[in-house]
Design a protein around this motif. Structure first.
Motif, PDB file in Angstrom:
ATOM      1  N   LEU A  45     -13.462  11.650  -5.646  1.00 29.41           N
ATOM      2  CA  LEU A  45     -12.459  12.706  -5.605  1.00 29.41           C
ATOM      3  C   LEU A  45     -11.088  12.134  -5.953  1.00 29.41           C
ATOM      4  O   LEU A  45     -10.762  11.013  -5.563  1.00 29.41           O
ATOM      5  CB  LEU A  45     -12.408  13.326  -4.209  1.00 29.41           C
ATOM      6  CG  LEU A  45     -13.742  13.852  -3.667  1.00 29.41           C
ATOM      7  CD1 LEU A  45     -13.577  14.340  -2.238  1.00 29.41           C
ATOM      8  CD2 LEU A  45     -14.293  14.951  -4.554  1.00 29.41           C
ATOM      9  N   LEU A  46     -10.290  12.927  -6.674  1.00 36.82           N
ATOM     10  CA  LEU A  46      -8.939  12.503  -7.065  1.00 36.82           C
ATOM     11  C   LEU A  46      -7.935  12.930  -6.002  1.00 36.82           C
ATOM     12  O   LEU A  46      -7.858  14.110  -5.652  1.00 36.82           O
ATOM     13  CB  LEU A  46      -8.555  13.129  -8.413  1.00 36.82           C
ATOM     14  CG  LEU A  46      -7.169  12.766  -8.938  1.00 36.82           C
ATOM     15  CD1 LEU A  46      -7.061  11.274  -9.232  1.00 36.82           C
ATOM     16  CD2 LEU A  46      -6.852  13.577 -10.188  1.00 36.82           C
ATOM     17  N   ILE A  47      -7.176  11.949  -5.481  1.00 38.66           N
ATOM     18  CA  ILE A  47      -6.079  12.256  -4.568  1.00 38.66           C
ATOM     19  C   ILE A  47      -4.817  11.614  -5.127  1.00 38.66           C
ATOM     20  O   ILE A  47      -4.880  10.672  -5.919  1.00 38.66           O
ATOM     21  CB  ILE A  47      -6.359  11.783  -3.121  1.00 38.66           C
ATOM     22  CG1 ILE A  47      -6.566  10.272  -3.047  1.00 38.66           C
ATOM     23  CG2 ILE A  47      -7.554  12.550  -2.547  1.00 38.66           C
ATOM     24  CD1 ILE A  47      -6.683   9.732  -1.627  1.00 38.66           C
ATOM     25  N   ALA A  48      -3.666  12.153  -4.736  1.00 41.39           N
ATOM     26  CA  ALA A  48      -2.394  11.662  -5.267  1.00 41.39           C
ATOM     27  C   ALA A  48      -1.355  11.626  -4.150  1.00 41.39           C
ATOM     28  O   ALA A  48      -1.391  12.445  -3.229  1.00 41.39           O
ATOM     29  CB  ALA A  48      -1.922  12.554  -6.410  1.00 41.39           C
ATOM     30  N   ARG A  49      -0.426  10.669  -4.253  1.00 45.14           N
ATOM     31  CA  ARG A  49       0.620  10.515  -3.250  1.00 45.14           C
ATOM     32  C   ARG A  49       1.929  11.096  -3.760  1.00 45.14           C
ATOM     33  O   ARG A  49       2.370  10.795  -4.870  1.00 45.14           O
ATOM     34  CB  ARG A  49       0.813   9.029  -2.919  1.00 45.14           C
ATOM     35  CG  ARG A  49       1.763   8.802  -1.749  1.00 45.14           C
ATOM     36  CD  ARG A  49       1.837   7.347  -1.364  1.00 45.14           C
ATOM     37  NE  ARG A  49       2.389   6.593  -2.474  1.00 45.14           N
ATOM     38  CZ  ARG A  49       2.339   5.264  -2.571  1.00 45.14           C
ATOM     39  NH1 ARG A  49       1.740   4.546  -1.646  1.00 45.14           N
ATOM     40  NH2 ARG A  49       2.879   4.653  -3.608  1.00 45.14           N
ATOM     41  N   TRP A  52      -0.468  11.806   1.019  1.00 43.56           N
ATOM     42  CA  TRP A  52      -1.506  12.061   0.022  1.00 43.56           C
ATOM     43  C   TRP A  52      -1.900  13.533   0.053  1.00 43.56           C
ATOM     44  O   TRP A  52      -1.770  14.199   1.081  1.00 43.56           O
ATOM     45  CB  TRP A  52      -2.709  11.165   0.285  1.00 43.56           C
ATOM     46  CG  TRP A  52      -2.382   9.730   0.018  1.00 43.56           C
ATOM     47  CD1 TRP A  52      -1.793   8.850   0.891  1.00 43.56           C
ATOM     48  CD2 TRP A  52      -2.572   9.021  -1.194  1.00 43.56           C
ATOM     49  NE1 TRP A  52      -1.608   7.637   0.278  1.00 43.56           N
ATOM     50  CE2 TRP A  52      -2.086   7.709  -0.998  1.00 43.56           C
ATOM     51  CE3 TRP A  52      -3.104   9.359  -2.436  1.00 43.56           C
ATOM     52  CZ2 TRP A  52      -2.123   6.741  -1.998  1.00 43.56           C
ATOM     53  CZ3 TRP A  52      -3.151   8.389  -3.431  1.00 43.56           C
ATOM     54  CH2 TRP A  52      -2.670   7.099  -3.211  1.00 43.56           C
ATOM     55  N   GLU A  53      -2.398  14.008  -1.092  1.00 46.61           N
ATOM     56  CA  GLU A  53      -2.825  15.403  -1.182  1.00 46.61           C
ATOM     57  C   GLU A  53      -3.855  15.561  -2.278  1.00 46.61           C
ATOM     58  O   GLU A  53      -4.032  14.682  -3.120  1.00 46.61           O
ATOM     59  CB  GLU A  53      -1.625  16.309  -1.484  1.00 46.61           C
ATOM     60  CG  GLU A  53      -1.030  16.104  -2.861  1.00 46.61           C
ATOM     61  CD  GLU A  53       0.141  17.032  -3.152  1.00 46.61           C
ATOM     62  OE1 GLU A  53       0.486  17.877  -2.305  1.00 46.61           O
ATOM     63  OE2 GLU A  53       0.693  16.922  -4.259  1.00 46.61           O
ATOM     64  N   PHE A  54      -4.511  16.713  -2.245  1.00 46.15           N
ATOM     65  CA  PHE A  54      -5.328  17.134  -3.375  1.00 46.15           C
ATOM     66  C   PHE A  54      -4.353  17.826  -4.316  1.00 46.15           C
ATOM     67  O   PHE A  54      -3.625  18.732  -3.898  1.00 46.15           O
ATOM     68  CB  PHE A  54      -6.440  18.080  -2.921  1.00 46.15           C
ATOM     69  CG  PHE A  54      -7.407  17.415  -1.976  1.00 46.15           C
ATOM     70  CD1 PHE A  54      -8.314  16.483  -2.438  1.00 46.15           C
ATOM     71  CD2 PHE A  54      -7.379  17.706  -0.620  1.00 46.15           C
ATOM     72  CE1 PHE A  54      -9.190  15.853  -1.566  1.00 46.15           C
ATOM     73  CE2 PHE A  54      -8.247  17.094   0.265  1.00 46.15           C
ATOM     74  CZ  PHE A  54      -9.157  16.158  -0.212  1.00 46.15           C
ATOM     75  N   VAL A  65      -5.537   7.892  -6.930  1.00 43.35           N
ATOM     76  CA  VAL A  65      -6.725   7.059  -6.774  1.00 43.35           C
ATOM     77  C   VAL A  65      -7.960   7.961  -6.704  1.00 43.35           C
ATOM     78  O   VAL A  65      -7.890   9.094  -6.232  1.00 43.35           O
ATOM     79  CB  VAL A  65      -6.606   6.147  -5.520  1.00 43.35           C
ATOM     80  CG1 VAL A  65      -6.545   6.961  -4.251  1.00 43.35           C
ATOM     81  CG2 VAL A  65      -7.705   5.123  -5.460  1.00 43.35           C
ATOM     82  N   TRP A  66      -9.060   7.460  -7.248  1.00 41.06           N
ATOM     83  CA  TRP A  66     -10.356   8.125  -7.114  1.00 41.06           C
ATOM     84  C   TRP A  66     -11.046   7.492  -5.915  1.00 41.06           C
ATOM     85  O   TRP A  66     -11.156   6.266  -5.845  1.00 41.06           O
ATOM     86  CB  TRP A  66     -11.205   7.917  -8.368  1.00 41.06           C
ATOM     87  CG  TRP A  66     -10.704   8.641  -9.571  1.00 41.06           C
ATOM     88  CD1 TRP A  66      -9.928   8.131 -10.567  1.00 41.06           C
ATOM     89  CD2 TRP A  66     -10.955  10.000  -9.922  1.00 41.06           C
ATOM     90  NE1 TRP A  66      -9.674   9.097 -11.506  1.00 41.06           N
ATOM     91  CE2 TRP A  66     -10.297  10.250 -11.141  1.00 41.06           C
ATOM     92  CE3 TRP A  66     -11.668  11.041  -9.322  1.00 41.06           C
ATOM     93  CZ2 TRP A  66     -10.331  11.498 -11.774  1.00 41.06           C
ATOM     94  CZ3 TRP A  66     -11.710  12.275  -9.945  1.00 41.06           C
ATOM     95  CH2 TRP A  66     -11.048  12.495 -11.162  1.00 41.06           C
TER      96      TRP A  66
END
Length: 126
Positions: A16-20, A31-33, A101-102
């Protein structure tokens, strides 16, 4: 109430892709979706395709409603609407985030998420 869409984006490996959120943005450092505000007369799916193109330079395909979470940030009420999505194409270029990050679903608990996203993290971590 502000309607916001979040994409739970999966790659071919099931990650899953998450981003800060970058410094200076609301919820900075959390972090979030990825996703964004749903515009007038826009569906959540349309919003996610647009936002991911604008904010990450990638194409996704939302395919299944995942859930909703109502959350209050002080006086601001948001309804976060999550959809599962497939990563289609593109090379990630960040605009509102400083890192991405994945991760495998069982790794989500290692990150500090924005409060509105925590419900989805808990569901995905089971």
């Amino acid at each position: 109430m502000i309607r916001v869409a979040a994409a739970i984006i999966e790659n071919r490996q099931g990650q899953l892709l998450i981003a800060r959120r970058k410094k200076g943005k609301s919820q900075e450092g959390l972090w979030e979706f990825p996703g964004g505000k749903i515009e007038h007369k826009e569906t959540a799916e349309e919003c996610l395709k647009r936002e991911l193109r604008e904010e990450m330079n990638i194409e996704i395909e939302p395919y299944a409603y995942f859930g909703e979470n109502d959350h209050w940030y002080g006086q601001t009420h948001i309804r976060l609407i999550a959809y599962r999505a497939r990563f289609v194409s593109g090379e990630i270029r960040l605009v509102d985030h400083d890192e991405n990050v994945w991760v495998n679903p069982n790794q989500l608990g290692e990150f500090t998420f924005a409060p509105a996203d925590i419900k989805f993290v808990e569901l995905l971590s089971r």
